[in-house]
Design a protein around this motif. Sequence first.
Motif, short mmCIF file in Angstrom:
data_model
loop_
_atom_site.label_atom_id
_atom_site.label_comp_id
_atom_site.label_asym_id
_atom_site.label_seq_id
_atom_site.Cartn_x
_atom_site.Cartn_y
_atom_site.Cartn_z
N ASP A 31 -8.64 1.39 5.92
CA ASP A 31 -6.94 1.40 6.32
C ASP A 31 -6.60 2.15 5.23
O ASP A 31 -6.14 2.57 4.92
CB ASP A 31 -6.14 -0.22 6.18
N GLY A 71 -5.56 -5.05 12.36
CA GLY A 71 -4.66 -5.15 13.18
C GLY A 71 -4.38 -3.85 13.80
O GLY A 71 -5.62 -3.07 14.69
N GLY A 79 -7.14 -4.53 2.50
CA GLY A 79 -7.77 -5.65 3.49
C GLY A 79 -8.57 -4.87 4.75
O GLY A 79 -9.13 -6.30 5.18
N THR A 91 -7.39 -6.48 17.49
CA THR A 91 -7.01 -6.37 17.81
C THR A 91 -5.51 -5.51 19.25
O THR A 91 -5.24 -6.36 19.57
CB THR A 91 -5.66 -7.32 17.55
N GLY A 142 -1.17 -7.98 12.09
CA GLY A 142 -1.54 -7.75 10.43
C GLY A 142 -0.08 -8.28 9.82
O GLY A 142 -0.28 -8.56 8.45
N GLY A 150 10.05 -6.97 4.17
CA GLY A 150 10.14 -5.36 4.53
C GLY A 150 11.94 -5.88 4.06
O GLY A 150 12.43 -6.00 2.89
C1 LIG Z 1 4.50 4.22 5.10
C2 LIG Z 1 4.48 2.67 5.16
C3 LIG Z 1 4.78 1.81 4.96
C4 LIG Z 1 5.09 -0.10 4.51
N1 LIG Z 1 6.42 -0.56 4.33
C5 LIG Z 1 5.83 -2.19 4.15
C6 LIG Z 1 6.74 -2.94 4.12
O1 LIG Z 1 8.44 -2.14 3.87
N2 LIG Z 1 6.61 -4.41 4.03
C7 LIG Z 1 5.82 -4.98 3.73
O2 LIG Z 1 5.18 -5.82 4.16
N3 LIG Z 1 4.23 -4.13 4.47
C8 LIG Z 1 4.48 -2.96 4.16
N4 LIG Z 1 3.32 -1.49 4.45
C9 LIG Z 1 1.62 -2.25 4.52
C10 LIG Z 1 1.60 -2.94 6.09
O3 LIG Z 1 2.11 -2.31 6.98
C11 LIG Z 1 1.43 -3.68 5.93
O4 LIG Z 1 0.85 -4.82 5.68
C12 LIG Z 1 1.44 -4.53 8.01
O5 LIG Z 1 1.46 -5.99 8.10
C13 LIG Z 1 -0.29 -4.64 8.16
O6 LIG Z 1 -0.23 -4.82 9.82
P1 LIG Z 1 -1.90 -4.54 10.44
O7 LIG Z 1 -1.01 -4.37 11.61
O8 LIG Z 1 -1.61 -2.28 10.09
O9 LIG Z 1 -3.04 -4.57 9.39
P2 LIG Z 1 -4.14 -4.57 9.44
O10 LIG Z 1 -4.38 -3.43 8.29
O11 LIG Z 1 -4.93 -3.95 10.14
O12 LIG Z 1 -4.99 -5.34 8.56
C14 LIG Z 1 -3.94 -6.40 6.99
C15 LIG Z 1 -5.06 -7.27 6.47
O13 LIG Z 1 -4.55 -8.34 8.12
C16 LIG Z 1 -5.72 -8.79 8.47
N5 LIG Z 1 -5.49 -8.67 9.75
C17 LIG Z 1 -5.30 -8.25 10.41
N6 LIG Z 1 -4.64 -8.56 11.57
C18 LIG Z 1 -5.05 -10.09 11.22
C19 LIG Z 1 -5.35 -11.00 13.06
N7 LIG Z 1 -5.06 -10.50 13.89
N8 LIG Z 1 -6.08 -11.94 12.58
C20 LIG Z 1 -6.27 -12.19 10.48
N9 LIG Z 1 -6.23 -11.34 10.42
C21 LIG Z 1 -5.40 -9.80 10.59
C22 LIG Z 1 -6.79 -7.40 7.77
O14 LIG Z 1 -8.18 -7.81 7.50
C23 LIG Z 1 -6.03 -7.35 6.11
O15 LIG Z 1 -6.10 -8.46 5.72
C24 LIG Z 1 3.52 -0.41 4.76
C25 LIG Z 1 2.45 0.73 4.98
C26 LIG Z 1 2.92 1.70 5.18
C27 LIG Z 1 1.35 3.17 5.82
#
Ligand SMILES: Cc1cc2nc3c(=O)[nH]c(=O)nc-3n(C[C@H](O)[C@H](O)[C@H](O)COP(=O)(O)OP(=O)(O)OC[C@H]3O[C@@H](n4cnc5c(N)ncnc54)[C@H](O)[C@@H]3O)c2cc1C
Length: 455
Positions: A31, A71, A79, A91, A142, A150
């Motif tokens: 990730d 996600g 994670g 997904t 995710g 946020g």
């Molecule tokens: C530039 C930048 C800024 C960010 N700012 C913020 C912010 O302001 N606030 C914040 O909270 N986060 C922030 N993040 C972190 C990230 O975007 C969040 O954690 C987001 O919720 C992850 O979503 P994703 O779909 O990318 O999940 P992934 O990275 O794909 O997965 C995250 C976790 O969720 C699990 N997962 C994913 N999908 C599912 C599913 N359908 N069922 C069960 N488990 C699942 C995965 O196994 C993993 O443990 C930021 C990231 C970046 C790169």
Amino acid sequence: MASVQLQDLIATLPAGAVVTDPDVLAGYRHDWAKDPGAGTPLAVVRATATADVAATLRWAHAHGVPVVPRGAGSGLSGGATAVTGGIVLCTERMRAISVDPVTRTAVVQPGLLNAEVKRAVAEHGLWYPPDPSSFEICSIGGNAATNAGGLCCVKYGVTSDYVLGMEVVLADGTPVRLGGPRLKDSAGLSLTKLFVGSEGTLGVITELTLRLLPAQPPLSTVVASFADLDSATEAILAITAALRPAMLEFMDSVAVNAVEDELRMGLDRSAAALLVARSDAPGAFAAHEAELMVAACEKAGAIEVFSTADPEEGEAFTAARRFAIPAVERLGPLLLEDVGVPLPRLADLVSGIAGIAERNAVTVSVIAHAGDGNTHPLIVHDPADAEQTARAHRAFGEIMDLAIALGGTITGEHGVGRLKKAWLPDQVGPDVMALTRRIKDALDPTGILNPGAIL
Ligand SMILES: Cc1cc2nc3c(=O)[nH]c(=O)nc-3n(C[C@H](O)[C@H](O)[C@H](O)COP(=O)(O)OP(=O)(O)OC[C@H]3O[C@@H](n4cnc5c(N)ncnc54)[C@H](O)[C@@H]3O)c2cc1C
């Protein structure tokens, strides 16, 4: 043996759902945290429906194959780091949404991006508040799995405050429905909340029912620069004592300069800290709250304070703050922290981080969702320099130790993942760790779901 078993899965799922091309697999190993310990998966499954997720988990459960749910891969705690010989269950192709303006709810599949959910509900005059800075690149599934926060969460709360229900597939492949489109529901244990923030360790979320609000009123924006960190933290406390802002964000001088290098929008490069605060109070109250925030910043000794009710100007400053992580990342690879403290300890945390950076001779840029005490210290380092990398990792641990000592948390919104799990016992203690283990063992007795994350 594994490939013979994989043929069974390939035969069960729709054509093209199982990917084994090594070039494609490489893109699913990490990730955003780019965990150097990432493994190489046996295959990626791109699910298109709950039935695909259920079939994959039934197969994995039967064969003892690890499954890492994924996600959009924007997570910052490792994670979604792939496990060697396991399946990455993605997904990204589950993208349906339906909006009910009468109950102000939406039923969404997990692969939609947060921004896509916001846009779809906005067509009905509604608003889904949680707004991670990554809202254009992270999935709603995710968000639920990490309990994402946020910028507006200081006023509107985090993802769990908006999840009314879900469909989740358990480790043995059984889909269950929890909660639903009922605004009140106290039947049984609060299982929906258990899965929010469970980081893919208890089940795979295949559908969410989200609570929506009416469209957000127009915002007033205040931007203030400060010559030192103490004045900025004083202003933060004065603002939160006076009102509940719709956003209260902090950037230190490293972040301000990194953003200015990229966006050239005239930010004060000499400032030690910049605050961006917003009010969405109805009607004339927004201007009144903006005045209160300007006064709080001036009283704390701000060098310069700027206030605007112009939506485009306000959005430009908000976008600058959202861009801070990618901007600082251009200085070098980052170790990303997510520590939070009760607000009165924010100044101790920020000054303590500066001390840790100095002692370990590393650059640590601090940005923060300051209004809820949630900071993101960004430790810049060069992985090719082993000695510097060791110092960066030492600082990474010391910052979490400091947050715990201040009564805070090792993660306010990104989750524990793999990169912070060594510190979880220090925060929650042995009894809570034992309880967490019992819940994990009850729901995932063979331990196939995201092994190595959280526990
Ligand atoms: C530039 C930048 C800024 C960010 N700012 C913020 C912010 O302001 N606030 C914040 O909270 N986060 C922030 N993040 C972190 C990230 O975007 C969040 O954690 C987001 O919720 C992850 O979503 P994703 O779909 O990318 O999940 P992934 O990275 O794909 O997965 C995250 C976790 O969720 C699990 N997962 C994913 N999908 C599912 C599913 N359908 N069922 C069960 N488990 C699942 C995965 O196994 C993993 O443990 C930021 C990231 C970046 C790169």
